[in-house]
Design an enzyme around this catalytic site. Structure first.
Site, mmCIF file in Angstrom:
data_model
loop_
_atom_site.group_PDB
_atom_site.id
_atom_site.type_symbol
_atom_site.label_atom_id
_atom_site.label_comp_id
_atom_site.label_asym_id
_atom_site.label_seq_id
_atom_site.Cartn_x
_atom_site.Cartn_y
_atom_site.Cartn_z
ATOM 1 N N HIS A 1 40.095 31.120 34.293
ATOM 2 C CA HIS A 1 39.919 32.128 33.229
ATOM 3 C C HIS A 1 38.465 32.183 32.742
ATOM 4 O O HIS A 1 38.218 32.514 31.578
ATOM 5 C CB HIS A 1 40.851 31.851 32.048
ATOM 6 C CG HIS A 1 42.260 31.569 32.434
ATOM 7 N ND1 HIS A 1 43.222 32.549 32.530
ATOM 8 C CD2 HIS A 1 42.876 30.411 32.796
ATOM 9 C CE1 HIS A 1 44.375 32.007 32.900
ATOM 10 N NE2 HIS A 1 44.188 30.707 33.089
ATOM 11 N N SER B 1 12.193 44.627 35.924
ATOM 12 C CA SER B 1 12.415 45.806 35.098
ATOM 13 C C SER B 1 11.148 46.626 35.011
ATOM 14 O O SER B 1 10.045 46.091 35.045
ATOM 15 C CB SER B 1 12.855 45.348 33.709
ATOM 16 O OG SER B 1 12.631 46.360 32.760
ATOM 17 N N LYS C 1 11.664 40.295 33.183
ATOM 18 C CA LYS C 1 12.971 40.263 33.829
ATOM 19 C C LYS C 1 12.958 39.855 35.296
ATOM 20 O O LYS C 1 12.102 40.232 36.063
ATOM 21 C CB LYS C 1 13.638 41.659 33.746
ATOM 22 C CG LYS C 1 14.033 42.125 32.380
ATOM 23 C CD LYS C 1 15.126 41.319 31.701
ATOM 24 C CE LYS C 1 16.441 41.276 32.429
ATOM 25 N NZ LYS C 1 17.249 42.477 32.210
ATOM 26 N N GLU D 1 24.168 42.295 42.839
ATOM 27 C CA GLU D 1 24.917 43.362 42.140
ATOM 28 C C GLU D 1 25.329 44.462 43.118
ATOM 29 O O GLU D 1 26.461 44.953 43.090
ATOM 30 C CB GLU D 1 24.062 43.968 41.026
ATOM 31 C CG GLU D 1 23.841 43.026 39.850
ATOM 32 C CD GLU D 1 22.802 43.564 38.872
ATOM 33 O OE1 GLU D 1 23.153 43.766 37.718
ATOM 34 O OE2 GLU D 1 21.654 43.790 39.282
#
Ligand code: ARG
Length: 488
Positions: A154, A275, A281, A288
């Site tokens: 979980h 970024s 970043k 992704e």
């Protein structure tokens, strides 16, 4: 004049209709296979006495020329590569000879044969790529047999484990993926050629010969089935989808683990983006996209299932619409596997971060309950009750604290039933927890070592299997080349 439409149809199609109908774009993927199929078919026709030796050699030399010219030289006003190729052949060698190539054949068996040939090659590449990914995970696992990390259920801290154990979990999933792709390969590598439109042909063709020349394992035994089915595509796509789901879970962990909250890994710069506004970043874009491309592959599977659903037998033009989805999925799954290998093979593991995270969330609670059961003989459910109550206090469990709780819950002190301070301490030791779990499949370094050895030997066997499959295809291609050389 259009060699296909000139007899039956008078009105020319406008651009819009032609574009709607054409498969030329996706047929790029089967151009080489189509030439191969044409060659094998023509050689067989000659051997069976259906066309003359001289006609065979003329056609073969025409096909050689077309192969060299490439698909871009074909007339794109034709609706597909098969008829465009035949038209070019006729243009080159004349209809009297070139017009004989399509004897005892239809585009229906032709296209199915081409797709199977092109797909099997892709499947072999994919097998090699998944093998490489699994090998990377096993190798990384080998280096991290004692790297402690939190295991989750979980997404909550559950029990301590090792990075090796975690990576081997993914490797096992990949090995099943390999088995599924191999299964799809077996059912892809069957020859539909000779089925013609669906009812086979009255010409005395030799299906075994084209099966051999094209490197198929066998010929499909019913000619109507041969042109109607795309189940081999669905099976391949389903193996891709399953694999992509596995990869997406790995990718998701790369994303999570590289966050500041986890900090378990740092991705290599190659597998990171930054970024355009936030100069600090380091983003896991490749992982992704891997996660996202799973949707593309699932979509392809759904599309092909839906296109094929409820189609009456035998061939319907609907089937043409399925093929581009297959190629999109093939490209996506293959590149995704390569990206996953790259990420896994270059990431930096932050052992200290993993270890310190293991101290959070009382992850040794299960072992403490187990220890209480083993030392005092009370039922597990009762020990679970006591340890759960201890966790609720938010304090570190001690023998006296546990005694206090057990007195309330069962009216007895655990220390009086055999639980010692030493046993409690040992149960709360992370590495001790892990070492204890040495049943088959468990995270104990001794056991993961055994798993690593087993996986490594499985991977060696898989590698030689893939080699054997590739060799068979290559040999058939070589043999076809030689046979053509003799016939030309
Ligand atoms: N381009 C077609 C396909 O991909 C080839 C077969 C065409 N057959 C036909 N009867 N129109 O399915």
């Amino acid at each position: 004049m259009n060699i296909l439409r000139r007899g039956r149809l008078q009105v020319k199609q406008d651009e819009d209709i032609m574009h709607f109908t054409s498969s030329m774009e996706a047929d790029m993927r089967i151009f080489d296979a189509d030439i191969e199929v044409d060659k094998a078919h023509v050689v067989m026709l000659k051997e069976q006495g259906i066309i003359k030796d001289s006609e065979c050699s003329t056609i073969l030399s025409g096909l050689e020329k077309i192969q060299k010219e490439g698909i871009s030289a074909l007339d794109t006003s034709y609706e597909d590569v098969h008829i465009a190729l035949e038209a070019r052949l006729i243009e080159l060698v004349g209809e009297d000879t070139g017009g004989r190539m399509h004897s005892a054949r239809s585009r229906n068996d032709e296209v199915a044969t081409c797709i199977r040939i092109a797909l099997r090659t892709e499947l072999v590449f994919l097998l090699e790529e998944v093998h490489a990914l699994a090998a990377t995970l096993v190798k990384t696992a080998e280096e991290h047999r004692e790297t402690i990390m939190p295991g989750y259920t979980h997404t909550q801290h559950a029990q301590p484990t090792t990075l090796a154990h975690h990576l081997l979990a993914h490797a096992n999933a990949l090995l099943r993926g390999i088995e599924r792709i191999k299964g799809a390969y077996v059912r892809t590598n069957q020859n539909p050629l000779g089925a013609a439109a669906f009812a086979s042909t009255g010409f005395p063709i030799n299906r075994e010969r084209t099966t051999e020349l094209l490197g198929f394992d066998s010929a499909l035994s019913n000619s109507m089935d041969a042109v109607s089915t795309r189940d081999f595509m669905i099976e391949s796509l389903s193996s891709f989808s399953n694999l992509m789901t596995d990869l997406s879970r790995l990718a998701e962990e790369f994303v999570l683990w590289s966050t500041s909250e986890f900090g378990f890994i740092e991705l290599d710069d190659r597998y990171s983006s930054t970024s355009s506004i936030m100069p600090q970043k380091k983003n896991p874009d490749i992982a992704e996209l891997l996660r996202a491309k799973t949707g593309t592959v699932h979509g392809a599977l759904m599309s092909v299932l839906t296109i094929c659903k409820a189609l009456p037998y035998s061939y319907n033009r609907d089937l043409q619409e399925a093929t581009p989805h297959l190629w999109r999925a093939v490209d996506t799954v293959r590149s995704s596997v390569r990206m996953a290998s790259g990420i896994a093979g270059t990431m930096k593991v932050r052992k200290e971060k993993m270890k310190s995270a293991t101290g959070i969330g009382f992850m040794t609670a299960t072992e403490l309950a187990d220890t209480i059961v083993r030392t005092t003989g009370i039922p597990f459910r009762t020990a679970h009750h006591i340890v759960g109550a201890s966790a609720k206090t938010g304090k570190n469990p001690t023998l006296s604290g546990l005694d206090e709780l057990s007195l309330k819950i069962i009216g007895k002190k655990l220390s009086e039933m055999g639980l010692s301070e030493k046993a409690v301490k040992k149960a709360l030791e992370t590495m001790e927890n892990i070492k204890k779990r040495e049943v088959p499949g468990g995270p104990a370094p001794k056991e993961t070592n055994r798993q690593i050895k087993k996986l490594a030997s499985d991977l060696t066997i898989i590698k030689s299997d893939i080699k054997r499959i590739r060799k068979k295809i290559d040999k058939a291609r070589e043999k076809l080349g030689n046979t053509i050389g003799e016939a030309a």
